[in-house]
Design an enzyme around this catalytic site. Sequence first.
Site, short mmCIF file in Angstrom:
data_model
loop_
_atom_site.label_atom_id
_atom_site.label_comp_id
_atom_site.label_asym_id
_atom_site.label_seq_id
_atom_site.Cartn_x
_atom_site.Cartn_y
_atom_site.Cartn_z
N GLY A 583 15.68 -34.60 21.25
CA GLY A 583 14.25 -35.32 21.57
C GLY A 583 13.99 -35.53 23.04
O GLY A 583 14.90 -35.76 23.82
N GLY A 585 11.66 -38.31 25.17
CA GLY A 585 10.80 -39.45 25.02
C GLY A 585 10.13 -39.65 26.44
O GLY A 585 10.23 -38.91 27.36
N GLY A 586 9.16 -40.98 26.76
CA GLY A 586 8.64 -41.00 27.87
C GLY A 586 9.47 -41.09 29.07
O GLY A 586 9.25 -40.76 30.35
N PHE A 587 10.46 -41.73 28.88
CA PHE A 587 11.38 -42.38 29.95
C PHE A 587 12.66 -41.54 29.90
O PHE A 587 13.67 -41.70 30.74
CB PHE A 587 11.55 -43.87 29.85
CG PHE A 587 10.44 -44.71 29.50
CD1 PHE A 587 9.41 -44.46 30.53
CD2 PHE A 587 10.35 -45.61 28.64
CE1 PHE A 587 8.20 -45.29 30.42
CE2 PHE A 587 9.08 -46.22 28.71
CZ PHE A 587 8.20 -45.88 29.48
N VAL A 590 16.94 -37.29 24.82
CA VAL A 590 17.91 -37.82 23.86
C VAL A 590 18.73 -36.67 23.62
O VAL A 590 18.41 -35.56 23.23
CB VAL A 590 17.14 -38.31 22.58
CG1 VAL A 590 18.34 -38.99 21.64
CG2 VAL A 590 16.26 -39.37 23.13
N ASP A 699 5.36 -51.72 19.77
CA ASP A 699 5.23 -50.31 20.00
C ASP A 699 5.47 -49.74 18.39
O ASP A 699 6.10 -48.64 18.49
CB ASP A 699 5.97 -49.45 20.85
CG ASP A 699 5.38 -48.29 21.44
OD1 ASP A 699 4.25 -48.01 21.02
OD2 ASP A 699 6.04 -47.55 22.01
#
Length: 879
Positions: A583, A585-587, A590, A699
């Site tokens: 994965g 993510g924004g930051f 993964v 969130d």
Amino acid sequence: MKLFTCCLSLSVLCLTLLAVEVDAQEQGDQSGFISIDCGIPGNSNYTDKVTGINYVSDSEFTDAGESKTILPIHRSSSLDQQFLTLRSFPQGTRNCYTLKPAQGPGNRYLIRAQFMYGNYDSKGVLPKFDLYLGVEKWDTISFNKTTSEELSEIIHVPTSEYIHVCLVNTGLGTPFISSLELRYFNNSRYTAEFGSLQLFARLDFGETFGNYRFKDDIYDRKWNSIKYINSTLVYNFETWTYIGGNKVPYKVMTTAIAPDNSSNPLKLPWTPANASDQFLIYMYFSEVQTLQPNQTREFDIYLDGKPWSRRPVTPYNRSTVTVYSDALEKPAASHELVIQKTKRSTLPPILNAFELFTVKKFLQFQTDDQDTASMMDIKSVYKVQKGNWQGDPCATRAYAWNGIGCIYNVSDKPRITSLNLSASGLNGKIAPSISNLTMLRSLDLSDNNLSGDIPDFLSQLTLLRILNLKGNNFTGSVPSSLLSKSKSGLLLLSLDSSQEGGDTNRCLSSSCKKSTNKSTILIAVSIASVLVLILIAVIIILWMRSYKMRQAYIKDDSLETKKRQFTYSEIISITNNFEKIVGKGGFGTVYHGYVDDTQVAVKMLSATSVQGYKEFQTEAKLLMSIHHKNLTTLVGYCNEENKLGIIYEYIANGDLEGHLSGRNPYVLSWEQRILIAIDAAEGFEYLHHGCKPPIIHRDVKSTNILLTENFRGKLADFGLSRVIPFEGGSHVTTVVAGTPGYLDPEYYRSNRLTEKSDVYSFGIVLMEIITGRPAIGTSNDRGHIVEWVKSRLEEGDVEIIVDSRIRENVDMNSVWRTVEIALACVSTASDDRPTMDFVVSQLKESLSNDLCRSETRKKELVGVQSLNLESEVSGPQPR
Ligand SMILES: *[C@@H]1O[C@H](CO)[C@@H](O)[C@H](O)[C@H]1NC(C)=O
Ligand SMILES: *[C@@H]1O[C@H](CO)[C@@H](O)[C@H](O)[C@H]1NC(C)=O
Ligand SMILES: *[C@@H]1O[C@H](CO)[C@@H](O)[C@H](O)[C@H]1NC(C)=O
Ligand SMILES: *[C@@H]1O[C@H](CO)[C@@H](O)[C@H](O)[C@H]1NC(C)=O
Ligand SMILES: *[C@@H]1O[C@H](CO)[C@@H](O)[C@H](O)[C@H]1NC(C)=O
Ligand SMILES: *[C@@H]1O[C@H](CO)[C@@H](O)[C@H](O)[C@H]1NC(C)=O
Ligand SMILES: *[C@@H]1O[C@H](CO)[C@@H](O)[C@H](O)[C@H]1NC(C)=O
Ligand SMILES: *[C@@H]1O[C@H](CO)[C@@H](O)[C@H](O)[C@H]1NC(C)=O
Ligand SMILES: *[C@@H]1O[C@H](CO)[C@@H](O)[C@H](O)[C@H]1NC(C)=O
Ligand SMILES: *[C@@H]1O[C@H](CO)[C@@H](O)[C@H](O)[C@H]1NC(C)=O
């Protein structure tokens, strides 16, 4: 009275032979009859000169069609009076007669419809159309010539109080009907075990006396007298003192046929209309001659070449022997009964009368009786002209009445859940019968000329969630019970703007201004503006945060526990040098990995992204201090110079959004969706109420709900989560953060963060789960999901909002419940939103509905885990 019973066991079937049946019905009694001569003037009636049957006009039974008369040239003197007039249905596809026999459902009725064209429309074209009983097809009616008398007859046990006989135009001519008759048929000899019995033939052998029906036949069966090929007529003129068997009239039983040549058998061949039709056979025998002491009459019966009667049949003097199928006969392209005398019989076989039925199964349920009664009342009170308001209200989906929505259950009668009578020209008061539509969820009476009080009974419709009364001329005040339901978010109540003020100061109608769709416009405007502002805000926030973060650094003491700390080199070995990405993510990214033999997911903050440091820190800290089965479990973390990583348990099936959007081809069933929603809600409940101090996720969205191997939900991504300190009360003031589409508008306006912000976002997730649509529509179908759902619901049908991939397999009750929860969650005012523990209990109830249904359908959709839930469903959740 003599009783005569014996039984013949046959090789294929057991046939019962019996002579007499005592019956309560008296000769000449018409109390169980409904006799309608279609097309005679409204409210008129007459007694038929031949049969003595009292016929009434059809005006009480249908409100459609036109009254017509056959052409005089076709009025022969022998023609039954019922054929002289008829009702034709040039308008609409489906038109119905509705009968409500006094004896009620569960009883046997003989229902007979008759038709003779007689060139009533002077077109000289023979029509062809379908006949329906209830919601299912019964027969196709066609004609050989202008004067053919066609007949459809069925012995039927209705499950509803209402019997709808409908004529359906199939494009082959205008349907019409000459007469419709119903007879309470209290005769258990005609079994209802296999289904309804559709008449194929009812023959009286011998031509001497003509056709018989009432009063010779107390049930008014029509016996067709025929002369049979290669046979001779045998008869006696004796008048019997009792009637035996199926109460076949003695006049029918006093004649019989025997083969021409007494050494030949009697043969009865027939060809089914459809080779797959299954037959039931009834044969009636009675001795018609006076036998000498040295004479015997005895015969065997064969069906399709196989012995049918296991023992020889001997007709009795002055009584009827009935030999009949007690199971369905094997279907075949053609059939033949052969009656052959036995060796010791000195006389040829005979046959007096004969009935053949095909079995027709009516499996679909009609609408619940109380719902139907209410709709019939509404139709007649308001004289609703809606075209297809004919027959059963829910009927099949194709023929359901305009403006109503129904729940169709596999194992139960359809129920009416929505009624839209908007702009239908209704006058007068709100009909009390609406209060009997107890499953109603949505009621739209807007833009009519209704007057009088808004009745209190509307608030007793406990499931009602949408009520639109705009554009009417009501007087008096709005019942406080309705207003309080509306305030508590249980009811979407739409009133004229002048009525919205409250229960005390409502203006009278004369001073009320024409309503505008104020609230709808408000919602639309606010949602649109909120979305634009959210986008701008999020951009600004992200920019500000990254600016701050660039100066930030991580202190080791922020991650207190060192136990689960991993080194960067350990991370490299865990992830096999970041081999497999699962994965992004924004930051950060993964990766998949193994700690010992356990699969893990490792989220690494990307070297270039500094703005994620705070989120990482928050998340790691939080996950270390909390633990719940519905939250992703922290395995460890890594904090080495600029290398920051968090190690979680590996969750096999990705995120919920992937499954809803179709990115993941596996389609989640309704049950699975609700289970996931329950899991997530329980996770939030734990954060809000199980943690001290409470934690707000901030969130909540479908990408942050992960699915395990068994498709159970776990919450993830606590990067934005905030702890609410006790001193600060129930809320904390923060810079707005979250994801567009999910963001609580109140939080956005006020910056006051409460647990109800999560509840709002969860409502959006629930809507995604129900509809399979994203929170904000894509490309050609823009718009926020709340807006989309509400506008569809206002149209009155909940079914169309359900994800089309599962629409066929959902329990609408469960859907309604879930929609209600979602709507309550997205209430504009946070005070109107439920708490998460309430959401959990409601979702569980919605699921238990659905499980019950699944069980009756003998489906094992849900599996072991969810069944465990059932025990938890009842009673309050332990705190
Ligand atoms: C038949 O019509 C007469 C008046 O013409 C009326 O009094 C009677 O009640 C009617 N009978 C039925 C069964 O409708
Ligand atoms: C119509 O006429 C044909 C030939 O005369 C016959 O075979 C058929 O059974 C008739 N059908 C009906 C419904 O009477
Ligand atoms: C129906 O027939 C049975 C006997 O076959 C009788 O006991 C019963 O009372 C009858 N019911 C009615 C309503 O006539
Ligand atoms: C009637 O008899 C004739 C001559 O015996 C035979 O050909 C014909 O098939 C018989 N018809 C029936 C219906 O049995
Ligand atoms: C009757 O049928 C038998 C056998 O089919 C035959 O032998 C006999 O001649 C027939 N009798 C008459 C009168 O046709
Ligand atoms: C015969 O009956 C079967 C089963 O009821 C049905 O599927 C089929 O369409 C029928 N055929 C005709 C020609 O009506
Ligand atoms: C039966 O008896 C009568 C006289 O009673 C006689 O005429 C006849 O032939 C007998 N029939 C048979 C088949 O024995
Ligand atoms: C038939 O009934 C008549 C009149 O009651 C009687 O004389 C005769 O013996 C009966 N026959 C048989 C075969 O039972
Ligand atoms: C509601 O239904 C009941 C029975 O189902 C009936 O007795 C009652 O009259 C109905 N009420 C109204 C207002 O139609
Ligand atoms: C509304 O009702 C009042 C009386 O209740 C009547 O005077 C008025 O004409 C009605 N208005 C409309 C538009 O029907």
